[in-house]
Design an enzyme around this catalytic site. Sequence first.
Site, PDB file in Angstrom:
ATOM      1  N   ASP A 209      -1.724  66.865  13.097  1.00  0.00           N
ATOM      2  CA  ASP A 209      -0.525  67.389  12.389  1.00  0.00           C
ATOM      3  C   ASP A 209       0.750  67.604  13.747  1.00  0.00           C
ATOM      4  O   ASP A 209       0.260  68.309  14.500  1.00  0.00           O
ATOM      5  CB  ASP A 209      -0.764  68.732  11.672  1.00  0.00           C
TER       6      ASP A 209
ATOM      7  N   PRO B 224       3.475  54.640   8.962  1.00  0.00           N
ATOM      8  CA  PRO B 224       3.545  53.714   9.707  1.00  0.00           C
ATOM      9  C   PRO B 224       3.959  53.900  11.138  1.00  0.00           C
ATOM     10  O   PRO B 224       3.393  53.392  12.037  1.00  0.00           O
ATOM     11  CB  PRO B 224       4.476  52.752   9.132  1.00  0.00           C
ATOM     12  N   GLY B 225       4.581  54.772  11.437  1.00  0.00           N
ATOM     13  CA  GLY B 225       5.073  54.995  12.953  1.00  0.00           C
ATOM     14  C   GLY B 225       3.965  55.585  13.768  1.00  0.00           C
ATOM     15  O   GLY B 225       3.667  55.433  14.696  1.00  0.00           O
TER      16      GLY B 225
ATOM     17  N   PHE C 241      10.716  57.024  15.407  1.00  0.00           N
ATOM     18  CA  PHE C 241      10.875  57.419  13.945  1.00  0.00           C
ATOM     19  C   PHE C 241      11.018  58.829  13.981  1.00  0.00           C
ATOM     20  O   PHE C 241      10.933  59.737  14.980  1.00  0.00           O
ATOM     21  CB  PHE C 241       9.610  56.950  13.256  1.00  0.00           C
TER      22      PHE C 241
ATOM     23  N   ASP D  82      13.224  61.336  16.501  1.00  0.00           N
ATOM     24  CA  ASP D  82      13.286  60.678  18.040  1.00  0.00           C
ATOM     25  C   ASP D  82      14.673  60.326  18.499  1.00  0.00           C
ATOM     26  O   ASP D  82      15.152  60.590  19.656  1.00  0.00           O
ATOM     27  CB  ASP D  82      12.442  59.252  18.163  1.00  0.00           C
TER      28      ASP D  82
ATOM     29  N   SER E  25      -3.957  59.261   8.262  1.00  0.00           N
ATOM     30  CA  SER E  25      -2.694  59.106   8.233  1.00  0.00           C
ATOM     31  C   SER E  25      -2.398  57.736   7.488  1.00  0.00           C
ATOM     32  O   SER E  25      -2.955  56.660   7.802  1.00  0.00           O
ATOM     33  CB  SER E  25      -2.008  59.339   9.522  1.00  0.00           C
ATOM     34  N   ASN E  26      -1.181  57.826   6.686  1.00  0.00           N
ATOM     35  CA  ASN E  26      -0.803  56.413   6.160  1.00  0.00           C
ATOM     36  C   ASN E  26       0.550  56.241   6.697  1.00  0.00           C
ATOM     37  O   ASN E  26       1.479  55.484   6.298  1.00  0.00           O
ATOM     38  CB  ASN E  26      -0.757  56.502   4.648  1.00  0.00           C
TER      39      ASN E  26
END
EC number: 3.6.1.66
Length: 210
Positions: free
Chosen positions: A80, A22-23, A166, A169, A19-20
């Site tokens: 996922d 950021p959260g 993020f 939320d 994953s890239n």
Amino acid sequence: MTMSHASPDAARSRIVLASNNPGKLREFAALFSTAGIDIVPQGELGVSEADEPHATFVENALAKARHASRATGLPAVADDSGLCVPALLGAPGVYSARYAQRAGREKSDAANNAYLVEQLREVADRRAYYYCVLALVRHADDPEPLIAEGRWAGEIVDAPRGAHGFGYDPHFFVPALGATAAELDPAAKNAASHRALALKALVARLGEIR
């Protein structure tokens, strides 16, 4: 591959996180650290994002884990996850990150949240849950990947609340905690979230890895 988390001084496992986001990276770094596992974000190794063409969370998680492992030659873990609203037949579901984009709007958290609230405007049943699938592969062609899942129950509120987190939320209210996910500090969220539940289930199975 062996994974030891017996003591802080023991050799820690190193796997690629597919994953890239950021959260997600912030959450996973904290969650995996408690399990004695060091993660390397795939972006640091020059790995591109994998396609997510599938209609189920588990298929997408596996596709991402295999992609990262194949590109790096290292074990890899992928998640996922998404928000599911039963009254919307499970939407946004696997399309959570591009829910608004699929309706011709911009791709952003703000647009996704606005579109979700709009879709629920005349809906009384606001129940929802975050769902996460984790897939861990020892190598790209691993025939026995470890799969774990977690579900976090809540409901959707119209007005955003909170400044943490993020995605959805700010609109995901957790009755058991009396707060939205965005009102929880990172430690509190990491103790209760769908990813935390999935990771705990995954960690419980790490002994199966040889």
